[in-house]
Design a protein around this motif. Structure first.
Motif, PDB file in Angstrom:
ATOM      1  N   LEU A 163      34.714 -92.697  13.625  1.00  0.00           N
ATOM      2  CA  LEU A 163      35.506 -93.361  12.595  1.00  0.00           C
ATOM      3  C   LEU A 163      35.754 -91.465  11.458  1.00  0.00           C
ATOM      4  N   GLY A 164      35.122 -90.632  12.192  1.00  0.00           N
ATOM      5  CA  GLY A 164      35.874 -88.853  12.363  1.00  0.00           C
ATOM      6  C   GLY A 164      37.051 -89.102  12.500  1.00  0.00           C
ATOM      7  N   SER A 165      37.422 -89.340  13.467  1.00  0.00           N
ATOM      8  CA  SER A 165      38.938 -88.996  14.065  1.00  0.00           C
ATOM      9  C   SER A 165      39.729 -89.862  13.370  1.00  0.00           C
ATOM     10  N   ILE A 166      39.489 -91.427  13.107  1.00  0.00           N
ATOM     11  CA  ILE A 166      40.048 -92.147  12.635  1.00  0.00           C
ATOM     12  C   ILE A 166      40.560 -91.418  10.967  1.00  0.00           C
ATOM     13  N   VAL A 167      39.831 -91.373  10.669  1.00  0.00           N
ATOM     14  CA  VAL A 167      40.307 -90.720   8.668  1.00  0.00           C
ATOM     15  C   VAL A 167      40.975 -89.723   8.972  1.00  0.00           C
ATOM     16  N   ALA A 168      40.310 -88.966  10.092  1.00  0.00           N
ATOM     17  CA  ALA A 168      41.184 -87.543  10.612  1.00  0.00           C
ATOM     18  C   ALA A 168      42.973 -87.721  10.655  1.00  0.00           C
ATOM     19  N   ILE A 169      43.194 -88.675  11.637  1.00  0.00           N
ATOM     20  CA  ILE A 169      44.656 -89.008  11.648  1.00  0.00           C
ATOM     21  C   ILE A 169      45.078 -89.580  10.967  1.00  0.00           C
ATOM     22  N   ALA A 170      44.689 -90.324  10.216  1.00  0.00           N
ATOM     23  CA  ALA A 170      45.382 -91.101   9.005  1.00  0.00           C
ATOM     24  C   ALA A 170      45.441 -89.857   8.376  1.00  0.00           C
ATOM     25  N   LEU A 171      44.534 -88.848   7.914  1.00  0.00           N
ATOM     26  CA  LEU A 171      44.908 -88.122   6.654  1.00  0.00           C
ATOM     27  C   LEU A 171      46.128 -86.583   7.247  1.00  0.00           C
TER      28      LEU A 171
END
Length: 270
Positions: free
Chosen positions: A59-67
């Motif tokens: 989930l941290g990776s997904i949020v980082a990619i989106a941001l």
């Protein structure tokens, strides 16, 4: 091009471009720092709430990619580049990737649900997707099992979550199913008493629930006795084979004859 034009370009357009480039670099550095802080705080909050580490990481990776995508679009907009076309292109690429990787995305979604619902954990002995074995890894796309015959097996999470899940480690004990075929001349009630005493002596057999030894059925060979001890799943096969040996040993010590079908032939004369 005369020097006046060059000086005008350098004093206006070039300087303005350099300022924008410098600002974009600053925006990128500061934005990346802020994204790192946001992801770190989110993961720390999830860890405090005892969320599965694998789910926290992804989930941290997904949020980082989106941001990061949002940051790049913002910087492009600062330069005056129309980002609407980029957003539409990203959306189209997302649809195309989703269609091509529908199975992978289904496995991803199933893996996320399993990490939240926790139908099993690493170390559990389970039957999922038609495969029985010990869970060695629970990933977001596949579950890794080590089967009893020591085969490393990957099962897609979509198949795991969409099929029946049997967790043999969830309860403190599980039942071992064995039967003893007796000869017709053997007293089944006496056999039950003898087998109960023998099964109780097997290591790792649970006392609660107590072993179940009952008259199960009648066949041509004779009565059938069900022998059902309970044990922890870690000792299942040890108790399974020890139960077989106990049945054979009791029969030998009691002098039970080997079971055989009994058939009566009548010859009639015309």
């Amino acid at each position: 091009m005369d020097m006046q034009t060059i000086n005008t370009f350098l004093s206006t357009t070039a300087i303005e471009l350099l300022i924008k480039v410098g600002a974009a670099i600053i925006f990128w550095i500061v934005g990346r720092w802020l994204i790192g802080k946001v992801v770190t705080l989110m993961q720390a909050a999830m860890n405090r709430n005892q969320v599965d580490p694998t789910l926290t990481k992804y989930l941290g990776s997904i949020v980082a990619i989106a941001l990061n995508i949002t940051l790049v679009l913002g910087i492009l907009g600062y330069f005056g580049i129309q980002t609407t076309s980029f957003a539409a292109m990203l959306a189209g690429a997302g649809v195309a990737i989703g269609a091509a990787w529908s199975g992978m995305l289904g496995n991803f979604a199933a893996g996320a649900f399993m990490l939240v619902l926790r139908p099993f954990k690493v170390g559990d002995f389970v039957s999922v997707g038609g495969i029985t074995g010990t869970v060695t890894e629970l990933g977001l796309f596949a579950t890794t099992l080590l089967t009893p015959d020591n085969v490393y097996t990957l099962v897609g999470n979509g198949k795991v979550f969409g099929d029946t899940i049997q967790n043999y480690s969830h309860m403190p004990v599980r039942r071992v199913e064995r039967t003893a075929q007796l000869a017709g001349s053997v007293d089944p009630l006496d056999a039950i008493v003898r087998l109960k005493a023998a099964i109780a002596q097997i290591p790792n057999v649970a006392t609660s629930p107590a072993p179940e030894v009952n008259l199960l059925d009648f066949k041509l060979e004779g009565p059938v006795i069900s022998v059902r001890p309970y044990t922890h799943t870690d000792h299942y096969w040890q108790v399974y084979f020890d139960t077989n040996e106990a049945i054979a040993r009791v029969g030998k010590e009691a002098g039970w004859p080997a079971p055989a079908s009994t058939q009566i032939h009548r010859v009639t004369q015309a």
